[in-house]
Scaffold this active site. Sequence first.
Site: not given
Length: 371
Positions: A224-225, A228, A253, A286-287, A315
């Site tokens: 998911h990240d 970054k 990101h 996801h954010h 998360d």
Amino acid sequence: MLEHRDMLNGLTKKSSLQEKLINIHHSLSDRFPFVVRIAVAVYDHKTKVLKTFLHSSAEENPLEHYQSLLDNAPSLKSILKSAKPRVINDLLELEEITHEHTKKINAQGYRASYTLPIYNEGQFVGFLFFNADKKDVFNEEVLNELDLYAHIISLYVVNEFGAIETMNAAIKTTGNLSHIRDPETGKHLDRMSHYSRIIAKELADKYDLDDNYIEHIFMFAPLHDIGKIGIPDSILLKPAALNSDEMAVMQTHASIGSEMVSDLLQNFGLSSFEHVDVLHNIAMHHHEAVDGSGYPKGIKGNEIPLEARIIAVADVFDALTSKRCYKEAWSNEEAIETLIKLADVTLDKDCVNALVKNITDIEEVQIRFKE
């Protein structure tokens, strides 16, 4: 000229793993109409849990969303010890008749089974099951033909899992894997992946989610990240709160992650594998927040893909209950109280409720993957 119909021609077309399994079953049905179900269960080596994954039966699946410790299925475990397939020509005589999965199989009317272990480079991946609605049908002639189909199915399953492992390996080879540079650890990824699966499983009936979709959420959650990787250390590793300019950079990101997914899929020839849209949605959205205040698109409510809403809750919960260089770990009670306040504001209420309802399972994950 002799006309011939290729029964497995569907396998050459772009299709999902589920569709390929159904295609193979249809081909088998002409020869062996008593084979009424083909199913795959996959094994999680970290938790030693066997989970339902795929099935070909048109009727209601007797083992939808089922999982069990392999140690609790001695007859299946014995298959691994012997390294040989297992034939049961009368399931009513099976010793494990008291076990839940055996009861469900019998209740569905299955009377015989052929079970083979699936391996990838010597590592156990899961089991492949052929179920029949008649007993005493799996003789040597039948088994010899089924073995050919079994190895085809196994190759497809191994290829699916191998594709995801390839992507993970590609990210690791950059030397700047996000969860190595980020204060968040590999244990965080383990925990939130399992939280995501717990949430998805709880929501399965309401949103009509099958095991295949749920398993892909579990497998994709650690990515998911990945965006970054593109964030400077001065921002990613800053031990204090970010200012507005730094936060704007950090928020990129999500878009970077989606672009990386596209590049990885293209560069490694993985664009056709199943649920690629789920992976894109997880990396990109996801954010997002259900009230529209999130990023990068500012979409809201059901505009946000379900998989992204699930990942968001998993998360946030793990971030709250984990120690960071800038904060102490919150208790589960404090974290849950906050999630409930955020439900229908920034977080999806159904996903929050699904986590809270299964807090016992969440706590077991915390114990297993403790820092």
